[in-house]
Design an enzyme around this catalytic site. Structure first.
Site, PDB file in Angstrom:
ATOM      1  N   GLU A  40      13.044 -14.574  -5.774  1.00 17.68           N
ATOM      2  CA  GLU A  40      11.911 -13.798  -6.558  1.00 17.68           C
ATOM      3  C   GLU A  40      11.561 -14.225  -7.749  1.00 17.68           C
ATOM      4  O   GLU A  40      10.421 -13.729  -8.304  1.00 17.68           O
ATOM      5  CB  GLU A  40      12.640 -11.948  -6.258  1.00 17.68           C
ATOM      6  CG  GLU A  40      11.668 -11.214  -6.476  1.00 17.68           C
ATOM      7  CD  GLU A  40      10.247 -11.306  -6.157  1.00 17.68           C
ATOM      8  OE1 GLU A  40       9.600 -11.824  -5.408  1.00 17.68           O
ATOM      9  OE2 GLU A  40       9.601 -10.528  -6.615  1.00 17.68           O
ATOM     10  N   LYS A  81      -4.225  -7.813  -3.885  1.00 21.16           N
ATOM     11  CA  LYS A  81      -3.134  -6.899  -3.699  1.00 21.16           C
ATOM     12  C   LYS A  81      -2.977  -6.638  -3.188  1.00 21.16           C
ATOM     13  O   LYS A  81      -1.736  -6.428  -2.322  1.00 21.16           O
ATOM     14  CB  LYS A  81      -3.346  -5.223  -4.746  1.00 21.16           C
ATOM     15  CG  LYS A  81      -2.488  -5.088  -4.576  1.00 21.16           C
ATOM     16  CD  LYS A  81      -1.093  -5.179  -5.625  1.00 21.16           C
ATOM     17  CE  LYS A  81       0.448  -4.804  -5.646  1.00 21.16           C
ATOM     18  NZ  LYS A  81       1.471  -5.995  -6.157  1.00 21.16           N
ATOM     19  N   TRP A 130     -12.900 -10.247  -3.064  1.00 19.10           N
ATOM     20  CA  TRP A 130     -12.395 -11.697  -2.782  1.00 19.10           C
ATOM     21  C   TRP A 130     -12.053 -13.311  -1.860  1.00 19.10           C
ATOM     22  O   TRP A 130     -11.991 -12.348  -0.633  1.00 19.10           O
ATOM     23  CB  TRP A 130     -10.312 -10.854  -2.742  1.00 19.10           C
ATOM     24  CG  TRP A 130      -9.156 -12.073  -2.542  1.00 19.10           C
ATOM     25  CD1 TRP A 130      -8.370 -12.374  -4.296  1.00 19.10           C
ATOM     26  CD2 TRP A 130      -8.475 -12.910  -1.529  1.00 19.10           C
ATOM     27  NE1 TRP A 130      -7.407 -13.325  -3.709  1.00 19.10           N
ATOM     28  CE2 TRP A 130      -7.604 -14.172  -2.180  1.00 19.10           C
ATOM     29  CE3 TRP A 130      -8.862 -12.933  -0.111  1.00 19.10           C
ATOM     30  CZ2 TRP A 130      -7.411 -14.294  -1.398  1.00 19.10           C
ATOM     31  CZ3 TRP A 130      -8.153 -13.924   0.745  1.00 19.10           C
ATOM     32  CH2 TRP A 130      -7.519 -14.602   0.181  1.00 19.10           C
ATOM     33  N   HIS A 173      22.229 -30.863  -2.466  1.00 21.56           N
ATOM     34  CA  HIS A 173      21.748 -31.741  -1.348  1.00 21.56           C
ATOM     35  C   HIS A 173      20.043 -32.282  -1.889  1.00 21.56           C
ATOM     36  O   HIS A 173      18.921 -32.633  -0.815  1.00 21.56           O
ATOM     37  CB  HIS A 173      21.584 -30.898   0.132  1.00 21.56           C
ATOM     38  CG  HIS A 173      23.180 -30.332   0.195  1.00 21.56           C
ATOM     39  ND1 HIS A 173      23.456 -31.249   0.533  1.00 21.56           N
ATOM     40  CD2 HIS A 173      23.757 -28.938   0.534  1.00 21.56           C
ATOM     41  CE1 HIS A 173      24.563 -30.627   1.132  1.00 21.56           C
ATOM     42  NE2 HIS A 173      24.626 -29.826   0.210  1.00 21.56           N
ATOM     43  N   ARG A 220      -7.411  -5.104  -6.063  1.00 23.44           N
ATOM     44  CA  ARG A 220      -7.987  -5.950  -5.090  1.00 23.44           C
ATOM     45  C   ARG A 220      -8.408  -7.193  -4.740  1.00 23.44           C
ATOM     46  O   ARG A 220      -8.862  -7.913  -3.664  1.00 23.44           O
ATOM     47  CB  ARG A 220      -8.769  -5.113  -3.664  1.00 23.44           C
ATOM     48  CG  ARG A 220      -8.151  -3.716  -3.708  1.00 23.44           C
ATOM     49  CD  ARG A 220      -8.572  -2.678  -2.764  1.00 23.44           C
ATOM     50  NE  ARG A 220      -8.663  -2.905  -1.126  1.00 23.44           N
ATOM     51  CZ  ARG A 220      -7.519  -2.535  -0.819  1.00 23.44           C
ATOM     52  NH1 ARG A 220      -6.535  -1.959  -1.408  1.00 23.44           N
ATOM     53  NH2 ARG A 220      -7.790  -3.474   0.329  1.00 23.44           N
ATOM     54  N   CYS A 258     -10.655  -7.366  -0.202  1.00 21.63           N
ATOM     55  CA  CYS A 258     -11.641  -6.713  -1.250  1.00 21.63           C
ATOM     56  C   CYS A 258     -11.313  -5.562  -1.639  1.00 21.63           C
ATOM     57  O   CYS A 258     -10.494  -4.355  -1.026  1.00 21.63           O
ATOM     58  CB  CYS A 258     -12.803  -6.746  -0.821  1.00 21.63           C
ATOM     59  SG  CYS A 258     -13.308  -8.668   0.003  1.00 21.63           S
ATOM     60  N   GLU A 270       3.347 -17.497  -9.440  1.00 27.67           N
ATOM     61  CA  GLU A 270       2.495 -16.362  -9.358  1.00 27.67           C
ATOM     62  C   GLU A 270       1.286 -15.574 -10.855  1.00 27.67           C
ATOM     63  O   GLU A 270       0.774 -15.852 -10.654  1.00 27.67           O
ATOM     64  CB  GLU A 270       2.467 -15.304  -7.950  1.00 27.67           C
ATOM     65  CG  GLU A 270       3.488 -14.019  -8.488  1.00 27.67           C
ATOM     66  CD  GLU A 270       3.151 -13.205  -7.772  1.00 27.67           C
ATOM     67  OE1 GLU A 270       2.977 -13.357  -6.875  1.00 27.67           O
ATOM     68  OE2 GLU A 270       4.660 -12.541  -7.965  1.00 27.67           O
ATOM     69  N   ASN A 280     -14.796  -5.350   3.608  1.00 27.77           N
ATOM     70  CA  ASN A 280     -13.578  -5.873   3.092  1.00 27.77           C
ATOM     71  C   ASN A 280     -13.318  -6.195   4.992  1.00 27.77           C
ATOM     72  O   ASN A 280     -13.029  -5.459   5.571  1.00 27.77           O
ATOM     73  CB  ASN A 280     -12.964  -4.630   2.746  1.00 27.77           C
ATOM     74  CG  ASN A 280     -10.939  -5.198   2.716  1.00 27.77           C
ATOM     75  OD1 ASN A 280     -11.027  -6.590   2.763  1.00 27.77           O
ATOM     76  ND2 ASN A 280     -10.142  -4.034   2.254  1.00 27.77           N
ATOM     77  N   GLY A 281     -12.738  -7.649   4.960  1.00 26.47           N
ATOM     78  CA  GLY A 281     -12.250  -8.179   6.015  1.00 26.47           C
ATOM     79  C   GLY A 281     -12.765  -9.289   6.601  1.00 26.47           C
ATOM     80  O   GLY A 281     -13.421  -9.876   5.672  1.00 26.47           O
ATOM     81  N   LYS A 290       8.099 -14.198  -8.890  1.00 27.46           N
ATOM     82  CA  LYS A 290       7.365 -14.016 -10.315  1.00 27.46           C
ATOM     83  C   LYS A 290       6.499 -14.627 -11.244  1.00 27.46           C
ATOM     84  O   LYS A 290       5.724 -14.915 -11.597  1.00 27.46           O
ATOM     85  CB  LYS A 290       8.221 -12.949 -10.845  1.00 27.46           C
ATOM     86  CG  LYS A 290       8.473 -11.614 -10.282  1.00 27.46           C
ATOM     87  CD  LYS A 290       7.311 -10.775  -9.662  1.00 27.46           C
ATOM     88  CE  LYS A 290       6.595 -11.311  -8.976  1.00 27.46           C
ATOM     89  NZ  LYS A 290       7.145 -10.457  -7.090  1.00 27.46           N
TER      90      LYS A 290
HETATM   91  C1  F6R Z   1       3.580 -11.100  -4.787  1.00 28.42           C
HETATM   92  C2  F6R Z   1       3.535 -10.391  -3.499  1.00 28.42           C
HETATM   93  C3  F6R Z   1       3.757 -10.638  -2.858  1.00 28.42           C
HETATM   94  C4  F6R Z   1       3.267  -9.712  -1.598  1.00 28.42           C
HETATM   95  C5  F6R Z   1       3.312  -9.405  -0.380  1.00 28.42           C
HETATM   96  C6  F6R Z   1       3.649  -8.712   0.407  1.00 28.42           C
HETATM   97  O1  F6R Z   1       4.208 -10.741  -6.156  1.00 28.42           O
HETATM   98  O2  F6R Z   1       3.059  -8.630  -4.207  1.00 28.42           O
HETATM   99  O3  F6R Z   1       4.213 -11.716  -2.067  1.00 28.42           O
HETATM  100  O4  F6R Z   1       4.508  -9.260  -2.013  1.00 28.42           O
HETATM  101  O5  F6R Z   1       1.369 -10.486  -0.362  1.00 28.42           O
HETATM  102  O6  F6R Z   1       2.673  -7.336  -0.012  1.00 28.42           O
HETATM  103  P1  F6R Z   1       3.211  -6.362   1.574  1.00 28.42           P
HETATM  104  O7  F6R Z   1       3.679  -6.006   0.516  1.00 28.42           O
HETATM  105  O8  F6R Z   1       2.344  -4.712   0.836  1.00 28.42           O
HETATM  106  O9  F6R Z   1       3.380  -5.896   2.798  1.00 28.42           O
END
Ligand code: F6R
Length: 614
Positions: free
Chosen positions: A487, A609, A75, A510, A27, A2, A494, A101-102, A491
């Site tokens: 990765e 985020k 969130w 496999h 966030r 949040c 998500e 937030n938490g 991308k």
């Molecule tokens: C994917 C993404 C997440 C973060 C993960 C870790 O695009 O952004 O998978 O990489 O939540 O976040 P951090 O790097 O902030 O610990």
């Protein structure tokens, strides 16, 4: 998760709070709300399910006067996104309002106890118990809000960044933190509160990062006061923000994600500036140099991270093992923290986190601290919890990353890991001086090579339209490009919601090969170096099953291109730096497919985020 924002001063609070919420919307964005003590002395709350723009609509004809207020973008964790579960929450007598937030872990028992005492709960949230508990302590013990807050927070188990308003004291605000980030900005006779500095930077560059288990008391016309939960006074360390306003705006791009993808030539330079010295063929990392003895005595390195940062960590393993010959393990923080990992005081634990606030990574390093390991952080957000909880480290220095899908953080993390691997290699003499010189010079050339790849954006945009039909997608790579396959798939899934899996290419036979048919796009990262011949045969296997092949190839390579339905060229580079280049077309591909499918790329569903809850 949040976002929280607060204002106390002489200006009209509402527009400052709304702008702050818009800056923090990355966030969380399933509901939004604001509480103000208006010019008539009433404590009013406007809140709604939806985004900040829905909140603006809901409060359009309302009294939004007042010079003190708090606001929240949510969130959801406890209780579905709904008007009633949105923050702020009132206390029973509606004299107090709170944003949070938490996660309050013992909320159920507190709620049962308070309900028995006649307190009514309107929402399903864990948050509401905190404000009800504070009011209960004030009512039952005849104490002030200032006394009740520390007392209540000692009963609370869990994580929080919170801010509270009191209708009877419109000149005051109280905020507190444990586990979730909280920043206070200090202006001329005014205070700003934020989950991070982005809602504050426009007004002041003087900030205080509130520490763990600290409470901050703000009052108009007075200095801020900080105490711990036992009310012992703490000193406020005022710091100057390095961030600029332009860094948190879109700068002409339609989305933050695209802006951040295109920023990568500059952000990579920034993360290596002052550290990479091609003229001398060396790397100088202060966090490394200052702790040289301790780092060089390491018998093993354990990397802890989540998501994209974990993928960067996996590349870090390949880099450090190849260049420095030190064994490296890469752990998902969420697994590591709950199993019984074997750790030694001779280990170095490297935590990688863009936000520096990821709850699982923070918990993982706390565990490593207890085992006596040396802690090294690779974070982007300056002053973040992980940066402060580690013994030393390196910032990636890429400015704020706002798009929910991580892009520029990934390439900077890999570049930073390359610098670390080269520092070890130099000190341990594991590679020759001439080889090190070659690698350092090549690393210096990477930003301009990224710029070249970005020049092919249009080609990728055209291809993306072809793939909007896809329901599944496979990403394959070998060696250094295996983590890139993971990765690239992350991308895509998500932001486009297309199911995608990354695999080491040789693992395909496999199991996953069963999925391949003429409907299935398979993205193969196949640059000329490394296991080129091997990946060529993997491509043949896909071709034989009529898979639709998109390949990432080295400039001038026609062999793979001939076998592919579509191919993208990247400039040639050293094997170990390939991920920094090969991920760029995959970031663009995911972005354009998501746009073609009409997705909200900066705020994909269900994501946030900064994952400050486990
Ligand atoms: C994917 C993404 C997440 C973060 C993960 C870790 O695009 O952004 O998978 O990489 O939540 O976040 P951090 O790097 O902030 O610990």
């Amino acid at each position: 998760m949040c976002g929280i924002v607060g204002y106390l001063g002489g200006r009209n609070a509402y527009p400052i709070l709304i702008k702050g919420l818009q800056r923090l919307e990355y966030r969380g964005y399933d509901s939004a709300g604001v509480a103000l003590i208006n010019d008539n002395g009433n404590l009013v709350i406007y809140k709604t399910k939806g985004k900040v723009e829905d909140l603006i609509r809901v409060s359009r004809d309302q009294d939004v006067s007042g010079t003190v207020g708090i606001a929240h973008t949510r969130w959801a964790t406890h209780g579905e996104p709904s008007d009633v579960n949105s923050h702020p929450h009132f206390s029973e007598n509606q004299n107090l309002a709170l944003i949070h937030n938490g996660i309050i872990e013992n909320y159920q028992s507190l709620k049962t106890e308070l309900s028995r005492k006649g307190y009514h709960f309107r929402s399903d949230t864990d948050t509401e118990v905190v404000i009800q508990l504070i009011q209960y302590l004030m009512d039952s013990q005849g104490i002030s809000l200032e006394e009740a807050v520390p007392m209540a927070l000692q009963h609370v188990v869990g994580a929080y960044a919170l801010a509270i308003l009191d209708k009877n004291h419109p000149e005051r605000m109280i905020a507190a933190r444990k586990g979730s980030p909280l920043v206070v900005g200090i202006g001329e006779n005014e205070f700003f509160v934020g989950s991070d500095a982005s809602p504050i930077i426009e007004y002041t560059n003087k900030v205080v990062y509130i520490g763990e288990e600290q409470i901050v008391f703000l009052e108009k016309g007075k200095e801020m006061r900080i105490t711990d939960l036992r009310s012992v006074e703490q000193t406020a360390e005022i710091r100057e923000l390095e961030m600029s306003l332009s860094q948190i705006e879109k700068g002409g791009y339609p989305h933050f994600m695209l802006k951040e993808i295109f920023e990568q030539p500059q952000t990579l330079l920034a993360s290596m500036q002052g550290r990479l010295h091609p003229e001398l063929g060396v790397v100088k990392l202060s966090g490394f140099i200052d702790n040289r003895k301790r780092l060089l005595s390491a018998k093993r390195i354990v990397i802890c991270a989540c998501g994209t940062s974990w993928h960067a960590g996996l590349i870090g393993k390949y880099l450090i093992e190849e260049l420095a010959h030190i064994p490296v393990e890469v752990e998902y923080s969420s697994e590591f923290r709950y199993r019984k990992p074997v750790l030694f005081p001779t280990d170095i634990v490297v935590a990688i986190s863009q936000s520096g606030e990821t709850a699982d990574t923070l918990a993982a390093i706390q565990l490593a601290r207890e085992a006596g390991a040396f802690l090294f952080g690779i974070c982007n957000v300056v002053g973040s919890s992980i940066a402060r909880a580690t013994d030393t480290g390196c910032y990636t220095h890429i400015g704020p990353e706002i798009g929910v899908a991580s892009t520029k953080a990934f390439t900077a993390q890999v570049a930073t890991l390359s610098l670390i691997a080269l520092s070890f290699a130099e000190q341990l003499n594991t590679i020759s001086e001439s080889r090190r010189q070659e690698l350092v010079s090549e690393l210096q050339r990477i930003p301009e090579k990224i710029a070249k790849i970005l020049g092919h954006d249009e080609k990728i945009r055209d291809l993306a339209k072809t793939f909007t039909y896809a329901r599944n997608c496979l990403y394959l790579g070998r060696g250094y490009n295996y983590p890139v396959a993971l990765e690239g798939a992350l991308k895509l899934k998500e932001i486009s919601y297309i199911h995608a899996e990354g695999y080491p290419a040789a693992e395909m036979k496999h199991g996953p090969i069963a999925l391949i048919d003429e409907e299935m796009p398979v993205v193969v990262i196949a640059p000329k170096r490394g296991n080129y011949e091997k990946i060529l045969s993997n491509i043949q296997e896909i071709k034989a099953r009529k898979g639709r092949i998109v390949s990432i190839v080295t400039e001038g390579d026609t062999d793979v291109a001939k076998l592919s339905d579509w191919s993208f060229e990247i400039p040639d580079t050293e094997d170990c730096f390939e991920p920094i280049l090969s991920i760029i077309p995959l970031q663009l591909l995911a972005y354009h497919i998501a746009i073609a499918k009409g997705r909200n790329v900066d705020q994909p569903r269900n994501l946030a985020k900064s994952v400050t809850v486990e």
